[in-house]
Design an enzyme around this catalytic site. Sequence first.
Site, PDB file in Angstrom:
ATOM      1  N   GLU A   1      38.510  35.503  32.339  1.00 46.09           N
ATOM      2  CA  GLU A   1      38.016  34.509  33.299  1.00 46.09           C
ATOM      3  C   GLU A   1      36.494  34.418  33.232  1.00 46.09           C
ATOM      4  OE1 GLU A   1      40.950  34.202  37.025  1.00 46.09           O
ATOM      5  OE2 GLU A   1      40.204  36.247  36.717  1.00 46.09           O
TER       6      GLU A   1
ATOM      7  N   GLU B   1      47.574  38.890  34.758  1.00 51.60           N
ATOM      8  CA  GLU B   1      47.673  39.086  36.199  1.00 51.60           C
ATOM      9  C   GLU B   1      49.095  39.018  36.747  1.00 51.60           C
ATOM     10  OE1 GLU B   1      43.315  38.207  35.733  1.00 51.60           O
ATOM     11  OE2 GLU B   1      45.190  37.754  34.705  1.00 51.60           O
TER      12      GLU B   1
END
Length: 264
Positions: free
Chosen positions: A121, A141
């Site tokens: 990210e 995730e």
Amino acid sequence: MSDAQRYGSGLVVEQRGHVRLLTLDRPERRNALSTALQADLVEEFLAVATDGRTRAVVLTGNGPAFCAGFDLKEIREADERGEPFRPPMNRPGRNLFEVVTETPVPVIAALAGAAVAGGFELALACDLRVAASGIPMGLPEARIGMGANFGSVVLPKRIPMGIALELLFTGENVTSEVAERWGLVNRLVPREQVLPAALELAEGIAANAPLSVRRMKETAVKGLELPLWQALRLDVGPNPYLSEDRREGIAARLEKRAPRWSGR
């Protein structure tokens, strides 16, 4: 800032002319983003916006990984103390990824090692990415019960929706070669050339008119999802057309010399 400065969080900062080099230096934790490291990165990126000297930023990491994401050990210890977990956009401090995207000068991620979870990210938040061949990149995730808040929003804007959703849903990694084919990686180089290549790219950007580059970044980012007629009428960032640097740039081109940018 002429010498390297090290923060206790593991962030090393070095000014190289008009390029600021930020190095994540927690190799024993695979450069995991602790709360302190996130806060120091936010401070540095906010400082870049106003220092008047920096025209490009290179973000890299020491050790075998660029960044393994958020510090899960720190999160677990907080859970064990009974501290409530705050989602990324519900915290008193600024969200790191958001700050990186809003930095007015170009930000280049130099990925010499794995960029996964929050590390991926962070790389997505940067404008350009120079990566080593064969490194893993991805958002695991879903496999650990986290949300990939930033990645869920940004990844479908960077690559086709179906591919983005497959990465999010499965949590599987891809190699940097695959990421390059999708346009997520600008330059693919051998590992030892990642930082030199990123710095060369940054220095090339920094040699251009700083007001023009800032204007282009802000217009491109804010105009991306606007209708064409609205995007063309955006008036954001410094206006290079009315600047002293416009006169200087034209004069330098006609006189066949290097321009002397004033940033005004």
